[in-house]
Design an enzyme around this catalytic site. Structure first.
Site, mmCIF file in Angstrom:
data_model
loop_
_atom_site.group_PDB
_atom_site.id
_atom_site.type_symbol
_atom_site.label_atom_id
_atom_site.label_comp_id
_atom_site.label_asym_id
_atom_site.label_seq_id
_atom_site.Cartn_x
_atom_site.Cartn_y
_atom_site.Cartn_z
ATOM 1 N N ASP A 187 -36.477 -94.977 9.627
ATOM 2 C CA ASP A 187 -35.535 -96.016 9.203
ATOM 3 C C ASP A 187 -34.886 -95.563 7.896
ATOM 4 O O ASP A 187 -35.591 -95.215 6.954
ATOM 5 C CB ASP A 187 -36.277 -97.345 9.009
ATOM 6 C CG ASP A 187 -35.323 -98.494 8.760
ATOM 7 O OD1 ASP A 187 -34.125 -98.370 9.109
ATOM 8 O OD2 ASP A 187 -35.757 -99.525 8.218
ATOM 9 N N HIS A 223 -29.664 -100.635 19.076
ATOM 10 C CA HIS A 223 -29.525 -101.104 17.696
ATOM 11 C C HIS A 223 -28.375 -100.385 16.985
ATOM 12 O O HIS A 223 -27.506 -101.037 16.385
ATOM 13 C CB HIS A 223 -30.844 -100.927 16.949
ATOM 14 C CG HIS A 223 -30.777 -101.388 15.530
ATOM 15 N ND1 HIS A 223 -30.354 -102.658 15.194
ATOM 16 C CD2 HIS A 223 -31.037 -100.755 14.354
ATOM 17 C CE1 HIS A 223 -30.363 -102.783 13.876
ATOM 18 N NE2 HIS A 223 -30.775 -101.649 13.347
HETATM 19 C C1 HEM Z 1 -30.068 -98.151 11.525
HETATM 20 C C2 HEM Z 1 -34.369 -100.147 12.472
HETATM 21 C C3 HEM Z 1 -32.551 -104.533 11.462
HETATM 22 C C4 HEM Z 1 -28.458 -102.448 9.992
HETATM 23 C C5 HEM Z 1 -31.363 -98.321 11.929
HETATM 24 C C6 HEM Z 1 -32.214 -97.282 12.481
HETATM 25 C C7 HEM Z 1 -33.423 -97.836 12.718
HETATM 26 C C8 HEM Z 1 -33.337 -99.229 12.355
HETATM 27 C C9 HEM Z 1 -34.648 -97.163 13.291
HETATM 28 C C10 HEM Z 1 -31.774 -95.827 12.739
HETATM 29 C C11 HEM Z 1 -31.966 -94.918 11.576
HETATM 30 C C12 HEM Z 1 -31.126 -95.256 10.374
HETATM 31 O O1 HEM Z 1 -29.930 -94.922 10.307
HETATM 32 O O2 HEM Z 1 -31.672 -95.881 9.473
HETATM 33 C C13 HEM Z 1 -34.240 -101.500 12.271
HETATM 34 C C14 HEM Z 1 -35.288 -102.467 12.543
HETATM 35 C C15 HEM Z 1 -34.765 -103.700 12.257
HETATM 36 C C16 HEM Z 1 -33.403 -103.512 11.821
HETATM 37 C C17 HEM Z 1 -36.682 -102.107 13.033
HETATM 38 C C18 HEM Z 1 -35.388 -105.058 12.354
HETATM 39 C C19 HEM Z 1 -36.568 -105.280 12.798
HETATM 40 C C20 HEM Z 1 -31.277 -104.361 10.999
HETATM 41 C C21 HEM Z 1 -30.400 -105.424 10.574
HETATM 42 C C22 HEM Z 1 -29.244 -104.824 10.160
HETATM 43 C C23 HEM Z 1 -29.396 -103.395 10.338
HETATM 44 C C24 HEM Z 1 -30.754 -106.903 10.572
HETATM 45 C C25 HEM Z 1 -27.981 -105.440 9.617
HETATM 46 C C26 HEM Z 1 -27.595 -106.666 9.855
HETATM 47 C C27 HEM Z 1 -28.564 -101.104 10.242
HETATM 48 C C28 HEM Z 1 -27.515 -100.137 9.947
HETATM 49 C C29 HEM Z 1 -27.966 -98.891 10.408
HETATM 50 C C30 HEM Z 1 -29.286 -99.130 10.966
HETATM 51 C C31 HEM Z 1 -26.188 -100.420 9.263
HETATM 52 C C32 HEM Z 1 -27.207 -97.545 10.360
HETATM 53 C C33 HEM Z 1 -26.314 -97.437 11.573
HETATM 54 C C34 HEM Z 1 -25.460 -96.164 11.540
HETATM 55 O O3 HEM Z 1 -24.530 -96.092 10.740
HETATM 56 O O4 HEM Z 1 -25.721 -95.257 12.348
HETATM 57 N N1 HEM Z 1 -32.071 -99.495 11.880
HETATM 58 N N2 HEM Z 1 -33.124 -102.165 11.837
HETATM 59 N N3 HEM Z 1 -30.633 -103.144 10.848
HETATM 60 N N4 HEM Z 1 -29.605 -100.459 10.858
HETATM 61 FE FE1 HEM Z 1 -31.342 -101.322 11.405
#
Ligand code: HEM
Ligand code: MG
Length: 297
Positions: free
Chosen positions: A143, A213
């Site tokens: 993450d 996601h």
């Molecule tokens: C990307 C997990 C909730 C916004 C990611 C990634 C993972 C992850 C594994 C891919 C690696 C990375 O780029 O960091 C989670 C989990 C969540 C969660 C387990 C809740 C249980 C959220 C929420 C938001 C969010 C609520 C915003 C409202 C983002 C964004 C990215 C991302 C902006 C990068 C996307 C990109 O530009 O490629 N998240 N996330 N995430 N997440 Fe989450």
């Protein structure tokens, strides 16, 4: 430019504390205590090596009582989704966010912060986060890969650049409880399709599924990717609640709203497949003023 609160720009250390409170007594006493927070942090840092940093932010109704005007895009969090895929709005007057290399000092800081004002507040949520494995969420996926990295890039994304609220930042927070038995029944390929990245090394899939996601939150508007600065960490116990304490900072609430609407089916009817395996139990927006504005409250 005005000075951002110290926690926002550096990358998160291994331990964090996230506290949401409501003010029930003397609000002036609490605001004063918030103004002393960063001195308290510095006094701990002068005796311990822990890179302790904090930020304090305020919910909209409480902020408005301070008569400092309202940042242009400061709305309250509203509930999202329907059926099994929903996010509650739980609010809160004050958010205290602490980060360091030591769990004990995060606890110590909150105890010291509360000592003189314990009777004036109710704690709604007190969650201790920790870096897990090599910066993985409890789904075992890395993450933070696409999080802005340099101080400059993070400042660009997180901080309001001009005007009376310069140096301030909007904050979004949701505490997610994971269903890991259900998640771990999926094979790795299926999990990767839910996230949109590979599991060992977080490489974006060639065809990112629209309902994954990353497919939901990697949003482009007029050719420009929407960015936020995430400070989330895993939290919890094996036998009790555990998951991700999601928190992010941004110079506009628009990016949070666009991502949330996309995840919860408001944009095009598609919902984030990750939400089949985790549920938000809290949700709130806050505003973290610059250091100068904090002192002027
Ligand atoms: C990307 C997990 C909730 C916004 C990611 C990634 C993972 C992850 C594994 C891919 C690696 C990375 O780029 O960091 C989670 C989990 C969540 C969660 C387990 C809740 C249980 C959220 C929420 C938001 C969010 C609520 C915003 C409202 C983002 C964004 C990215 C991302 C902006 C990068 C996307 C990109 O530009 O490629 N998240 N996330 N995430 N997440 Fe989450
Ligand atoms: Mg991307």
């Amino acid at each position: 430019m005005a000075t951002a609160q110290p926690l926002i720009l550096p990358e998160a250390g291994p331990f964090a504390l996230y506290v949401v409170m409501n003010v029930k007594g003397d609000r002036h006493a609490l605001v004063e205590q918030c103004q002393k927070l960063h001195d308290l942090v510095e006094s701990v840092n002068s005796q311990q090596h822990a890179d302790l940093r904090a930020s304090v932010a305020f919910g909209k109704p409480f902020w408005l009582t301070m008569e400092k005007g309202c940042p242009a895009q400061f709305d309250e969090f509203t509930a999202l989704g329907e059926g099994a895929i929903t996010a509650p709005a739980t609010g809160g007057d004050i958010l205290l966010h602490v980060n360091s290399s030591r769990h004990d000092l995060n606890f110590y800081l909150l105890r010291k912060f509360m000592e003189p004002v314990a009777e004036e507040l109710d704690i709604l949520d007190e969650t201790y986060g920790f870096k897990y494995l090599d910066a993985r969420d409890m789904t075992d996926f890395i993450d933070g890969t696409e999080n802005p990295k340099t101080r400059e890039a993070r400042a660009d994304v997180a901080l309001i650049q001009d005007g009376e609220f310069a140096g301030g930042s909007y904050v979004m927070m949701q505490r997610f409880v994971h269903n890991l038995p259900a998640w771990n029944r999926l094979n790795i390929q299926a999990q990767e399709k839910v996230i949109g990245r590979t599991k060992p090394d977080s490489v974006e899939l060639e065809n990112v599924p629209a309902a994954s996601h990353v497919g939901r939150v990697d949003i482009k508007e007029e050719g420009k990717g929407l960015k936020i600065v995430r400070h989330s960490l895993p939290y919890g116990t094996v036998s009790g609640d555990h998951g991700l304490l999601f928190i992010a900072y941004c110079n506009t609430q628009h990016n949070f709203k666009a991502m949330l609407e996309s995840m919860y089916g408001h944009t095009d009817g598609k919902t984030d497949q990750l939400l089949r395996f985790t549920s938000a139990v809290t949700g709130a927006y806050f505003f973290a003023p610059s250091m100068e504005m904090l002192q002027s409250l």
